[in-house]
Design a protein around this motif. Structure first.
Motif, PDB file in Angstrom:
ATOM      1  N   ASN A   1     -33.296  67.021 -50.983  1.00  0.00           N
ATOM      2  CA  ASN A   1     -34.253  66.644 -52.026  1.00  0.00           C
ATOM      3  C   ASN A   1     -33.971  67.395 -53.330  1.00  0.00           C
ATOM      4  OD1 ASN A   1     -35.565  64.932 -50.228  1.00  0.00           O
ATOM      5  ND2 ASN A   1     -36.997  66.530 -49.559  1.00  0.00           N
ATOM      6  N   PHE A   2     -33.618  68.660 -53.172  1.00  0.00           N
ATOM      7  CA  PHE A   2     -33.282  69.471 -54.356  1.00  0.00           C
ATOM      8  C   PHE A   2     -32.091  68.877 -55.104  1.00  0.00           C
ATOM      9  CE2 PHE A   2     -30.503  72.724 -56.128  1.00  0.00           C
ATOM     10  CZ  PHE A   2     -31.352  73.365 -57.020  1.00  0.00           C
ATOM     11  N   MET A   3     -31.025  68.556 -54.369  1.00  0.00           N
ATOM     12  CA  MET A   3     -29.824  68.039 -55.028  1.00  0.00           C
ATOM     13  C   MET A   3     -30.057  66.662 -55.638  1.00  0.00           C
ATOM     14  SD  MET A   3     -27.905  70.541 -54.822  1.00  0.00           S
ATOM     15  CE  MET A   3     -26.570  69.739 -55.696  1.00  0.00           C
ATOM     16  N   LEU A   4     -30.875  65.829 -54.981  1.00  0.00           N
ATOM     17  CA  LEU A   4     -31.179  64.519 -55.562  1.00  0.00           C
ATOM     18  C   LEU A   4     -31.948  64.666 -56.870  1.00  0.00           C
ATOM     19  CD1 LEU A   4     -32.170  62.467 -52.375  1.00  0.00           C
ATOM     20  CD2 LEU A   4     -30.115  62.182 -53.792  1.00  0.00           C
ATOM     21  N   SER A   5     -32.869  65.624 -56.919  1.00  0.00           N
ATOM     22  CA  SER A   5     -33.636  65.850 -58.149  1.00  0.00           C
ATOM     23  C   SER A   5     -32.732  66.365 -59.270  1.00  0.00           C
ATOM     24  CB  SER A   5     -34.775  66.843 -57.891  1.00  0.00           C
ATOM     25  OG  SER A   5     -35.672  66.341 -56.921  1.00  0.00           O
ATOM     26  N   ILE A   6     -31.865  67.328 -58.934  1.00  0.00           N
ATOM     27  CA  ILE A   6     -30.933  67.860 -59.943  1.00  0.00           C
ATOM     28  C   ILE A   6     -29.994  66.759 -60.425  1.00  0.00           C
ATOM     29  CG2 ILE A   6     -28.982  69.417 -60.266  1.00  0.00           C
ATOM     30  CD1 ILE A   6     -31.578  70.861 -60.407  1.00  0.00           C
ATOM     31  N   GLN A   7     -29.518  65.936 -59.494  1.00  0.00           N
ATOM     32  CA  GLN A   7     -28.630  64.836 -59.875  1.00  0.00           C
ATOM     33  C   GLN A   7     -29.329  63.861 -60.811  1.00  0.00           C
ATOM     34  OE1 GLN A   7     -27.348  62.386 -56.618  1.00  0.00           O
ATOM     35  NE2 GLN A   7     -25.571  61.616 -57.712  1.00  0.00           N
ATOM     36  N   TRP A   8     -30.591  63.545 -60.527  1.00  0.00           N
ATOM     37  CA  TRP A   8     -31.346  62.626 -61.381  1.00  0.00           C
ATOM     38  C   TRP A   8     -31.517  63.210 -62.781  1.00  0.00           C
ATOM     39  CZ3 TRP A   8     -36.047  63.223 -63.885  1.00  0.00           C
ATOM     40  CH2 TRP A   8     -36.579  62.066 -64.459  1.00  0.00           C
ATOM     41  N   ILE A   9     -31.842  64.501 -62.859  1.00  0.00           N
ATOM     42  CA  ILE A   9     -32.059  65.132 -64.161  1.00  0.00           C
ATOM     43  C   ILE A   9     -30.772  65.148 -64.977  1.00  0.00           C
ATOM     44  CG2 ILE A   9     -32.618  67.313 -65.299  1.00  0.00           C
ATOM     45  CD1 ILE A   9     -34.565  67.868 -62.986  1.00  0.00           C
ATOM     46  N   LEU A  10     -29.657  65.552 -64.350  1.00  0.00           N
ATOM     47  CA  LEU A  10     -28.381  65.604 -65.071  1.00  0.00           C
ATOM     48  C   LEU A  10     -27.939  64.205 -65.511  1.00  0.00           C
ATOM     49  CD1 LEU A  10     -26.401  68.231 -62.946  1.00  0.00           C
ATOM     50  CD2 LEU A  10     -27.469  68.545 -65.184  1.00  0.00           C
ATOM     51  N   LYS A  11     -28.202  63.217 -64.658  1.00  0.00           N
ATOM     52  CA  LYS A  11     -27.843  61.843 -65.016  1.00  0.00           C
ATOM     53  C   LYS A  11     -28.651  61.363 -66.214  1.00  0.00           C
ATOM     54  CE  LYS A  11     -27.457  57.171 -63.130  1.00  0.00           C
ATOM     55  NZ  LYS A  11     -27.675  56.310 -61.933  1.00  0.00           N
ATOM     56  N   GLU A  12     -29.949  61.680 -66.224  1.00  0.00           N
ATOM     57  CA  GLU A  12     -30.801  61.279 -67.345  1.00  0.00           C
ATOM     58  C   GLU A  12     -30.359  61.968 -68.642  1.00  0.00           C
ATOM     59  OE1 GLU A  12     -33.187  59.052 -67.605  1.00  0.00           O
ATOM     60  OE2 GLU A  12     -32.853  58.407 -65.539  1.00  0.00           O
ATOM     61  N   LEU A  13     -30.036  63.249 -68.544  1.00  0.00           N
ATOM     62  CA  LEU A  13     -29.593  63.974 -69.735  1.00  0.00           C
ATOM     63  C   LEU A  13     -28.266  63.429 -70.241  1.00  0.00           C
ATOM     64  CD1 LEU A  13     -30.478  67.638 -68.682  1.00  0.00           C
ATOM     65  CD2 LEU A  13     -31.729  66.183 -70.272  1.00  0.00           C
ATOM     66  N   GLY A  14     -27.357  63.142 -69.309  1.00  0.00           N
ATOM     67  CA  GLY A  14     -26.057  62.604 -69.702  1.00  0.00           C
ATOM     68  C   GLY A  14     -26.175  61.231 -70.335  1.00  0.00           C
ATOM     69  N   GLU A  15     -26.990  60.359 -69.732  1.00  0.00           N
ATOM     70  CA  GLU A  15     -27.177  59.025 -70.311  1.00  0.00           C
ATOM     71  C   GLU A  15     -27.880  59.106 -71.660  1.00  0.00           C
ATOM     72  OE1 GLU A  15     -29.229  56.686 -67.470  1.00  0.00           O
ATOM     73  OE2 GLU A  15     -27.453  56.340 -66.195  1.00  0.00           O
ATOM     74  N   GLY A  16     -28.799  60.060 -71.788  1.00  0.00           N
ATOM     75  CA  GLY A  16     -29.482  60.222 -73.075  1.00  0.00           C
ATOM     76  C   GLY A  16     -28.519  60.578 -74.193  1.00  0.00           C
ATOM     77  N   ILE A  17     -27.573  61.501 -73.905  1.00  0.00           N
ATOM     78  CA  ILE A  17     -26.582  61.869 -74.926  1.00  0.00           C
ATOM     79  C   ILE A  17     -25.632  60.706 -75.186  1.00  0.00           C
ATOM     80  CG2 ILE A  17     -24.688  63.437 -75.467  1.00  0.00           C
ATOM     81  CD1 ILE A  17     -26.090  65.578 -73.875  1.00  0.00           C
ATOM     82  N   GLY A  18     -25.187  60.061 -74.104  1.00  0.00           N
ATOM     83  CA  GLY A  18     -24.242  58.961 -74.273  1.00  0.00           C
ATOM     84  C   GLY A  18     -24.817  57.793 -75.060  1.00  0.00           C
ATOM     85  N   LYS A  19     -26.099  57.476 -74.834  1.00  0.00           N
ATOM     86  CA  LYS A  19     -26.750  56.362 -75.525  1.00  0.00           C
ATOM     87  C   LYS A  19     -27.514  56.803 -76.773  1.00  0.00           C
ATOM     88  CE  LYS A  19     -27.368  53.812 -71.201  1.00  0.00           C
ATOM     89  NZ  LYS A  19     -28.347  53.229 -70.250  1.00  0.00           N
ATOM     90  N   MET A  20     -27.443  58.113 -77.084  1.00  0.00           N
ATOM     91  CA  MET A  20     -28.142  58.676 -78.250  1.00  0.00           C
ATOM     92  C   MET A  20     -29.632  58.387 -78.172  1.00  0.00           C
ATOM     93  SD  MET A  20     -25.347  57.880 -81.255  1.00  0.00           S
ATOM     94  CE  MET A  20     -26.078  59.072 -82.384  1.00  0.00           C
ATOM     95  N   GLU A  21     -30.219  58.729 -77.010  1.00  0.00           N
ATOM     96  CA  GLU A  21     -31.644  58.541 -76.777  1.00  0.00           C
ATOM     97  C   GLU A  21     -32.284  59.888 -76.423  1.00  0.00           C
ATOM     98  OE1 GLU A  21     -31.505  54.026 -74.899  1.00  0.00           O
ATOM     99  OE2 GLU A  21     -31.576  55.768 -73.579  1.00  0.00           O
ATOM    100  N   GLN A  22     -33.482  60.111 -76.912  1.00  0.00           N
ATOM    101  CA  GLN A  22     -34.212  61.336 -76.605  1.00  0.00           C
ATOM    102  C   GLN A  22     -34.915  61.203 -75.258  1.00  0.00           C
ATOM    103  OE1 GLN A  22     -36.653  63.272 -79.510  1.00  0.00           O
ATOM    104  NE2 GLN A  22     -35.511  62.422 -81.231  1.00  0.00           N
ATOM    105  N   CYS A  23     -34.575  62.112 -74.341  1.00  0.00           N
ATOM    106  CA  CYS A  23     -35.254  62.131 -73.040  1.00  0.00           C
ATOM    107  C   CYS A  23     -36.614  62.810 -73.171  1.00  0.00           C
ATOM    108  CB  CYS A  23     -34.397  62.882 -72.013  1.00  0.00           C
ATOM    109  SG  CYS A  23     -32.803  62.109 -71.691  1.00  0.00           S
ATOM    110  N   GLN A  24     -37.547  62.394 -72.337  1.00  0.00           N
ATOM    111  CA  GLN A  24     -38.881  63.001 -72.345  1.00  0.00           C
ATOM    112  C   GLN A  24     -38.839  64.283 -71.524  1.00  0.00           C
ATOM    113  OE1 GLN A  24     -41.867  60.175 -71.236  1.00  0.00           O
ATOM    114  NE2 GLN A  24     -41.194  58.637 -72.694  1.00  0.00           N
ATOM    115  N   THR A  25     -38.210  65.303 -72.121  1.00  0.00           N
ATOM    116  CA  THR A  25     -37.994  66.557 -71.396  1.00  0.00           C
ATOM    117  C   THR A  25     -39.304  67.216 -71.016  1.00  0.00           C
ATOM    118  OG1 THR A  25     -35.939  66.841 -72.644  1.00  0.00           O
ATOM    119  CG2 THR A  25     -36.808  68.763 -71.487  1.00  0.00           C
ATOM    120  N   LYS A  26     -40.210  67.379 -71.975  1.00  0.00           N
ATOM    121  CA  LYS A  26     -41.455  68.086 -71.713  1.00  0.00           C
ATOM    122  C   LYS A  26     -42.382  67.293 -70.791  1.00  0.00           C
ATOM    123  CE  LYS A  26     -41.298  70.526 -76.139  1.00  0.00           C
ATOM    124  NZ  LYS A  26     -41.969  70.745 -77.450  1.00  0.00           N
ATOM    125  N   GLY A  27     -42.333  65.977 -70.870  1.00  0.00           N
ATOM    126  CA  GLY A  27     -43.258  65.175 -70.087  1.00  0.00           C
ATOM    127  C   GLY A  27     -42.812  64.913 -68.671  1.00  0.00           C
TER     128      GLY A  27
END
Length: 346
Positions: free
Chosen positions: A249-275
């Protein structure tokens, strides 16, 4: 067809070809930066070289070699020491090298001042032709823009395609650890690029380098975690089996977060980090609270099994901390680069 050109520039036409060979780079920004450095270095070096040659010729006698030798030492030393300054070396090293070369060639050529000016004019004209060809091809015919962190996104897709191959993740971590010089080179090339798309002249490329630094810290911690798991001092299989589901569960959560951050940079989109991202990280911290509080006896920790579990738990907490810092840097990048907002579905 080339006879009119040869009559105009003569043998100096080779400088246009040499300029194309030397200047042309894979990235548009690298070509533009190298061309501007070469042009400015040639102009300043040639101008000062002509000035030194003319001044030496006017003085004549023993004063001529003294003037030329002194100017060579002063300008050469100044340019060489400027190349040692990190900020100057990063962006203008090639221009300083061309300045030293051009100044030395012109100052010690021994050609009459009138001839030097004519020769310099012709060579500058041909260098300008080569520069124009390179810039036209690099910027207008399928330009290839330098982008930091592109390889990280590419690796992410490759890892998804390769499935559960653990060696792919290890190789990816090693690639990230060795990517510092490549990232700095790409950022330097990107700073020379003209205004295009969403990228302005003062785009915050330094923020990308900060993101890369935090990615390297995460990769180093993951490799440390691998070494911990391969240690012979491990808890019994039954005890490890109880840790399997929480770790997955830990690794799936970390993978999801890194994927969201990576896609955000690649697509130039702001992730809802605080929310969304930060609450998930805080929940993971609570789940990974060390099993042994500060008032526990040291003899309990000194068993091999407990030491292995404590080290493993500590490294997981370190990954969470570093991912949290990475998310903060990605958020700062999005604000500085004016990324548009993205709605994340959990």
């Amino acid at each position: 067809m080339v006879d009119p050109m040869f009559k105009q520039v003569g043998e100096n036409a080779m400088w246009a070809i040499m300029t194309v060979v030397v200047m042309f780079e894979f990235y548009a920004g690298a070509t533009l930066g190298k061309g501007i450095n070469r042009g400015i270095g040639t102009l300043i070096g040639g101008g000062l070289g002509c000035l030194a040659a003319v001044l030496g010729a006017d003085i004549g006698g023993i004063g001529k070699p003294i003037i030329i030798a002194s100017s060579l030492f002063l300008f050469g030393a100044a340019a060489t020491y400027c190349r040692l300054v990190p900020k100057i070396k990063k962006r203008y090293d090639y221009g300083l090298m061309i300045f030293i070369l051009t100044f030395n060639l012109v100052a010690v050529s021994g050609v009459r001042a009138e001839k030097v000016l004519e020769l310099g004019r012709d060579r500058l004209a041909t260098i300008g032709m080569g520069f124009a060809v390179c810039i036209f091809v690099s910027l207008l015919i399928c330009p290839i823009w330098a982008r930091c962190l592109d390889e990280y996104f590419k690796m992410c897709n490759e890892k998804e395609n390769q499935g559960a191959d653990g060696s792919a993740y290890i190789q990816a971590c090693k690639f990230v650890l060795n990517s510092k010089s490549n990232d700095e080179s790409l950022a330097n090339h990107a700073k020379w690029e003209p205004w295009h798309g969403k990228f302005g002249l003062y785009y915050p490329w330094g923020k990308y380098l900060e993101v890369g630094e935090h990615l390297r810290e995460i990769a180093a911690t993951i490799l440390s975690l691998k070494g911990c798991l391969q240690s012979p001092k491990q808890p019994p299989p039954m005890q490890r089996q109880t840790l399997k589901e929480p770790c997955e569960n830990f690794m799936l959560s970390i993978q999801w977060i890194l994927k969201e951050l990576g896609e955000g940079i690649g697509k130039m989109e702001q992730c809802q980090t605080k929310g969304l991202i930060n609450p998930k990280l805080q929940s993971m911290k609570l789940q990974l609270t060390p099993r042994f509080s500060s008032n526990c006896r040291m003899e309990v920790l000194e068993t091999d099994e407990n030491l292995a579990i404590t080290t493993f738990n500590f490294l997981l907490l370190e990954i969470v901390e570093k991912v949290e810092k990475l998310a903060q840097k990605v958020e700062e990048l999005g604000e500085a680069a004016n990324f548009h907002l993205k709605k994340i579905d959990v």
